[in-house]
Scaffold this motif. Sequence first.
Motif, PDB file in Angstrom:
ATOM      1  N   LYS A 306       0.752  -1.269  -0.061  1.00 13.74           N
ATOM      2  CA  LYS A 306      -0.082   0.029  -0.025  1.00 13.74           C
ATOM      3  C   LYS A 306       0.941   1.074   0.107  1.00 13.74           C
ATOM      4  CE  LYS A 306      -4.170  -1.643   2.162  1.00 13.74           C
ATOM      5  NZ  LYS A 306      -5.207  -1.664   3.368  1.00 13.74           N
ATOM      6  N   ARG A 310       1.425   3.853  -3.347  1.00 14.88           N
ATOM      7  CA  ARG A 310       0.610   5.145  -2.781  1.00 14.88           C
ATOM      8  C   ARG A 310       0.275   6.052  -4.022  1.00 14.88           C
ATOM      9  NH1 ARG A 310       5.826   5.495  -1.074  1.00 14.88           N
ATOM     10  NH2 ARG A 310       7.086   7.614  -1.170  1.00 14.88           N
ATOM     11  N   LEU A 315      -7.302   8.383  -3.972  1.00 16.29           N
ATOM     12  CA  LEU A 315      -7.588   8.841  -2.489  1.00 16.29           C
ATOM     13  C   LEU A 315      -8.925   9.824  -2.661  1.00 16.29           C
ATOM     14  CD1 LEU A 315      -4.110   9.582  -1.151  1.00 16.29           C
ATOM     15  CD2 LEU A 315      -5.592   7.497  -0.451  1.00 16.29           C
ATOM     16  N   ASP A 319     -11.643   8.832   3.230  1.00 15.92           N
ATOM     17  CA  ASP A 319     -10.858   7.562   3.181  1.00 15.92           C
ATOM     18  C   ASP A 319      -9.896   7.864   4.618  1.00 15.92           C
ATOM     19  OD1 ASP A 319     -11.865   6.520   1.033  1.00 15.92           O
ATOM     20  OD2 ASP A 319      -9.767   6.958  -0.394  1.00 15.92           O
ATOM     21  N   VAL A 321      -6.202   7.398   6.191  1.00 18.95           N
ATOM     22  CA  VAL A 321      -4.777   7.236   5.805  1.00 18.95           C
ATOM     23  C   VAL A 321      -3.855   7.409   7.161  1.00 18.95           C
ATOM     24  CG1 VAL A 321      -5.330   8.438   3.736  1.00 18.95           C
ATOM     25  CG2 VAL A 321      -4.911   9.800   5.552  1.00 18.95           C
ATOM     26  N   SER A 385      -3.032   4.924   1.997  1.00 17.21           N
ATOM     27  CA  SER A 385      -4.378   4.189   2.407  1.00 17.21           C
ATOM     28  C   SER A 385      -4.126   3.298   3.616  1.00 17.21           C
ATOM     29  CB  SER A 385      -5.199   3.815   1.288  1.00 17.21           C
ATOM     30  OG  SER A 385      -6.351   2.945   1.715  1.00 17.21           O
TER      31      SER A 385
END
Length: 392
Positions: A306, A310, A315, A319, A321, A385
Amino acid sequence: MKKMTTIVTIALLTTGCASLESTFSQYNAQALKIKPSKEADYKVKHAELAQTMGEIQQSLESPYGTIYAFSQGGYDSSPSVGKSFLRTAGELFKNSCKGEVNSLKRFEEDAHEGRLNPLLYATEEEIELISKHAVGSSTSSVTNKTFPQYLKLSYRAMLNPDQEKYRDSIVNYNKPFVRSVDFAAKGIDLSNHLLSTLRLGTKACYSDGKMVGAQIFFSHYKGKSVKGHTSAIAGTRGITSLYIPSKTIDTFIKSSFEVRLENVARQIKLKEAATARKAARKAARKEERAAREHAIAKNDAAQKQKWNNRFDSELNIGDSVCTPDNKIGFIEQVSGNNIKVWFRGKLVRENQNYFFGNSGKRPNSSFSYEKLNGLTWVKRGEVASCEFKLDT
């Protein structure tokens, strides 16, 4: 008045003791007339000892064979005052023995000091086996060397060789015989009596590696408990003598070895079962640890991806993070390469890059964090994320 009562009481007690001492002196005088014999069966001499006390030798049956006994009771004070008679009885037995005479001891001590040959009752392999699984050890006062106690059995186990559980307590030779014989059937009432062995006159005869006879004297009395202390009820003290012939002793010793070998076999099975359970638990823990480590590695590898991806990940507002230094929050706004994040907390006591491949924990594990409450603009690439749950 109290002083006069005390004097009378002492006088009565003294008279009682003197009378008993005089009685045993008469017994002793008669016992001294008995001529020992190394040729005749000692039960004949034991019967003559009974006659010196005006008693008849009784033939009794134990689980191991015949024993011979005589008993006399009804004393107000301990018959142990008759030490001279007991000493004479001991000398009679000693001088009638073809071999070596010693006090009754444990099998292992007899074997260690050379009186008893255990190879007459078990093989070398069996003796080595029960010695290996000895239930204790003791030091000989003769050789000053330590030897294993491999026949440490309870008299209950000896009397009931078919029972499955044995309690460990050292067996003295007299206990199994005393506890297993029906004295009452011969008019010797020892039920509910307290027993205490008198060492004088208690001897065993050894010849060619075997115990070929034993003479045991013990005192007994009915007791009453007063404030936790036990005392004799008046007129209930007595003395009993046993003569245990060679055949009966031999059967008893053989039984002792058989019971111990059965017990060792059971101990080995229990030990093997315990070892197997321990190995199974160890294997299960190893398997569980491997599964846990695999799950952690798999999860950390996925989380690392992830972070690595990125820049390619989409995004959106809302979301969740995270940052490499373990800040956690939610996206509030996206404007090109700029992202507005509402940071809600920062992990404490956890590895850096916790959410990106360095957690060291199973998926969805709990974590500690300090609360934050701030809106911050960051560049795309400074966050990625991640998944987490906050306390409500």
